[in-house]
Scaffold this motif. Structure first.
Motif, short mmCIF file in Angstrom:
data_model
loop_
_atom_site.label_atom_id
_atom_site.label_comp_id
_atom_site.label_asym_id
_atom_site.label_seq_id
_atom_site.Cartn_x
_atom_site.Cartn_y
_atom_site.Cartn_z
N MET A 1 5.46 9.57 -1.54
CA MET A 1 5.48 8.44 -2.48
C MET A 1 4.47 7.38 -2.04
O MET A 1 3.71 6.84 -2.86
CB MET A 1 6.88 7.82 -2.54
CG MET A 1 7.93 8.69 -3.18
SD MET A 1 9.52 7.82 -3.23
CE MET A 1 10.55 9.08 -3.97
N ASP A 2 4.47 7.08 -0.75
CA ASP A 2 3.54 6.09 -0.20
C ASP A 2 2.10 6.49 -0.48
O ASP A 2 1.28 5.67 -0.93
CB ASP A 2 3.79 5.96 1.30
CG ASP A 2 3.02 4.82 1.94
OD1 ASP A 2 2.71 3.83 1.24
OD2 ASP A 2 2.72 4.91 3.14
N GLY A 3 1.79 7.77 -0.27
CA GLY A 3 0.44 8.24 -0.48
C GLY A 3 0.01 8.25 -1.94
O GLY A 3 -1.19 8.18 -2.24
N GLY A 30 -8.56 3.86 -1.65
CA GLY A 30 -7.59 2.81 -1.32
C GLY A 30 -6.57 3.23 -0.28
O GLY A 30 -6.22 4.41 -0.15
N ALA A 31 -6.07 2.26 0.45
CA ALA A 31 -5.02 2.51 1.44
C ALA A 31 -3.68 2.68 0.73
O ALA A 31 -3.48 2.20 -0.38
CB ALA A 31 -4.96 1.34 2.42
N PRO A 32 -2.73 3.37 1.38
CA PRO A 32 -1.40 3.51 0.78
C PRO A 32 -0.65 2.18 0.77
O PRO A 32 -1.00 1.24 1.46
CB PRO A 32 -0.72 4.52 1.69
CG PRO A 32 -1.43 4.41 3.00
CD PRO A 32 -2.85 4.07 2.66
N LEU A 33 0.40 2.15 -0.02
CA LEU A 33 1.20 0.93 -0.22
C LEU A 33 1.59 0.27 1.09
O LEU A 33 1.48 -0.94 1.26
CB LEU A 33 2.44 1.27 -1.05
CG LEU A 33 3.43 0.16 -1.40
CD1 LEU A 33 4.13 0.49 -2.71
CD2 LEU A 33 4.48 -0.05 -0.32
N THR A 34 2.07 1.07 2.04
CA THR A 34 2.63 0.48 3.26
C THR A 34 1.58 -0.17 4.15
O THR A 34 1.92 -0.98 5.02
CB THR A 34 3.40 1.53 4.08
OG1 THR A 34 2.54 2.67 4.30
CG2 THR A 34 4.64 1.99 3.34
N LEU A 92 8.90 -4.17 2.84
CA LEU A 92 9.85 -3.17 2.36
C LEU A 92 11.03 -3.10 3.32
O LEU A 92 10.86 -3.02 4.53
CB LEU A 92 9.19 -1.80 2.26
CG LEU A 92 7.90 -1.71 1.42
CD1 LEU A 92 7.39 -0.27 1.42
CD2 LEU A 92 8.13 -2.20 0.00
N THR A 93 12.24 -3.10 2.77
CA THR A 93 13.43 -3.04 3.63
C THR A 93 14.07 -1.66 3.62
O THR A 93 15.06 -1.44 4.30
CB THR A 93 14.46 -4.10 3.18
OG1 THR A 93 14.79 -3.88 1.80
CG2 THR A 93 13.90 -5.50 3.34
#
Length: 537
Positions: free
Chosen positions: A450-452, A431-435, A442-443
């Motif tokens: 964390m993203d990973g 899977g791809a990271p969150l971003t 996301l602001t």
């Protein structure tokens, strides 16, 4: 062609666009659209104009597939510059809206310290006033919810930004679509119409039902300069006739990715439509929309990701769909838009929102919404549902991209549903990271580690086998892997034999086979027949 009766060619693509960018669900909901226009589109444009050669090299690198890189080979600078200028002009208020969302987050972080919020409403950015409700969660963290239904009736939902690009495809392969806008091409006709325009339905019907060329030309508002290209989309050759299923069994057909058609002689159920075209040679045998019934009783949507809600497939099918089932939500959260609202505003007036463990009964069958966990990067997103389809005594469970992080959940579900005959599960377990998907929403910057660690990942072998142990299926199929060539333009996935999702799904198939369970990783097409009563394939 004049007044001749003609058919639409089977390989005409209905490509939905918002300001010339490929339209996925986060470009429909007004708030997510605003954040993506600023945080994705304008960011990619600025990056491309500052370093076009970097983009040109990146799209050639398989490891960068699906990244934020325009696929123009470093050229078309003038056209991209013009698109940037037009975006700032046309979307001025939307851009202000996105900036106001960031300002509101900063305001709440600085001033919402656990005391009453009433005085803060006067400090909400003017453009958001009346569209948000402020709140604290149980841990005293501040947040806000959007009145999404009001945003759809505001200036921030601009249907004039929507259009349809019509063109003829002669192969399954296309470049990744979410990072490259659709500029003018000699073989592409842009219809400046909104997604709810009935012209789309009339055109789509013509794949099977002949209509006067003059009628459809007038209906679509084709100009003299467009007509020469428009004519090339039609043929006088009728399509091969559709053969309706009339047997006494349950027929299951796999169309690729997460798209499954379940039919009896009385009903049809289509899951997560993503359907290839036909009318040309393909190296992969597959079903197409020519293999869909004239009426689809129920279309089920599992979750709000671009490979499960594909407007390019759904809009041309709209005239066939009697009922569209989506997961229910009305959270108002920026990251969790309401699917029923969204589909209503793009011309679907037959949308049914279902809750977890809610059952819809019809004829001798029923559909039950099941909890869906995982694959959403640990965000509090409610708009997701797996489904149990029961026809007679036969039970099929569609788990989409669920990641079985807590098997006890499925033990509780099993107490209500009993064993399943067939399970479909996605195993894109990296899977791809969150971003990759949610970054524009996301602001605050998220640390890379964390993203990973928070990924758009499905189950691996061990998690999949936990389901086998709980539901005791006679058959299990791995699907939703994005492997088919006609999925790559939206999924950006390309595996090798060493890729972890392939290794993990191979393990699951082998373990199940050793237990005497029919198991397979689906690819291309598959047809299976089942008895309703005996639950034997």
């Amino acid at each position: 062609m004049n007044n001749k009766e003609v058919y639409l060619k089977p390989n005409v693509v209905f490509e939905p666009l918002v300001d010339k960018w490929y339209a996925w669900s986060h470009l429909i909901s007004p708030a997510t659209a605003a954040m993506n226009i600023v945080g994705r589109h304008l960011t990619i444009i600025e990056s491309y104009l500052s370093a076009p050669s970097i983009h040109a090299n990146a799209v050639l690198n398989p490891k960068m597939r699906g990244g934020p890189f325009m696929d123009f080979g470093g050229g078309r600078i003038g056209e991209v510059t013009a698109l940037e200028r037009q975006s700032y002009q046309k979307q001025e208020r939307v851009i202000q809206f996105a900036k106001a969302i960031k300002e509101l987050d900063k305001l709440l972080a600085a001033e919402a310290q656990g005391y009453g919020m009433e005085t803060l409403y006067t400090k909400v950015p003017e453009i958001l006033r009346g569209y948000v409700e402020l709140y604290y969660d149980r841990h005293n963290n501040p947040g806000f919810r959007l009145f999404e239904s009001l945003l759809y009736e505001s200036e921030f939902y601009n249907k004039q930004s929507q259009s349809i690009a019509l063109w003829v495809t002669n192969n399954d392969e296309r470049p990744f679509c979410l990072s490259t806008p659709r500029l003018e091409e000699p073989d592409v006709l842009h219809l400046e119409i909104a997604f709810d325009n009935p012209c789309i339905d009339e055109l789509a019907r013509m794949k099977r039902t002949a209509q006067s060329y003059d009628h459809i030309k007038a209906k679509c508002g084709i100009t003299a300069s467009q007509e020469a290209l428009f004519e090339t989309f039609f043929t006088e050759t009728p399509p091969r006739p559709y053969q309706k299923y009339t047997g006494d069994k349950i027929r299951m057909r796999y169309f690729g990715h997460a798209c499954i058609l379940v039919e009896t002689k009385d009903i049809s159920i289509l899951v997560d439509p993503l359907i290839s075209y036909y009318g040309y040679h393909s190296d992969v045998e597959h079903f197409s929309d020519a293999d869909l019934p004239d009426t689809i009783d129920y279309v089920m949507i599992t979750h709000n990701h671009q490979d499960h809600i594909l407007f390019e497939t759904l809009l041309p099918l709209r005239h066939k769909i009697k009922n569209l089932i989506v997961p229910r939500t009305n959270s108002g959260k920026l990251e969790d838009p309401d699917l029923k609202l969204m589909f209503n505003h793009v011309g679907f007036d037959n949308v049914i929102a279902v809750d977890e463990m809610e059952t819809i009964h019809f004829h001798d069958a029923e559909i039950t919404g099941l909890p869906f966990i995982g694959e959403h990067c640990d965000m509090n997103i409610l708009t997701k549902s797996c489904y149990l389809v029961k026809i007679g005594d036969f039970k099929l469970i569609f788990l989409a991209d669920s990641r079985v992080v807590e098997p006890r959940l499925y033990e509780h579900i099993h107490k209500q549903t009993g064993d399943a005959d067939v399970i479909f599960i996605g195993m894109e377990c990296d899977g791809a990271p969150l971003t990759w998907l949610y970054g524009p929403l996301l602001t605050k910057k998220l640390a890379r580690d964390m993203d990973g660690s928070r990924r758009l990942a499905g189950s691996d072998c061990d998690k999949g086998m936990a389901l086998v142990d709980i539901f005791n299926p006679k058959e299990i199929y791995v699907y939703a892997m994005g492997m088919e060539p006609w999925c790559e333009f939206i999924s950006s996935i390309k595996y090798t034999d060493e890729s972890n999702p392939i290794v993990q799904s191979n393990r699951l198939v082998n373990l199940c086979t050793a237990r005497g369970i029919v198991a397979e990783r689906l690819y291309g097409e598959k047809e299976l027949l089942y008895e309703k009563e005996t639950s034997v394939a």
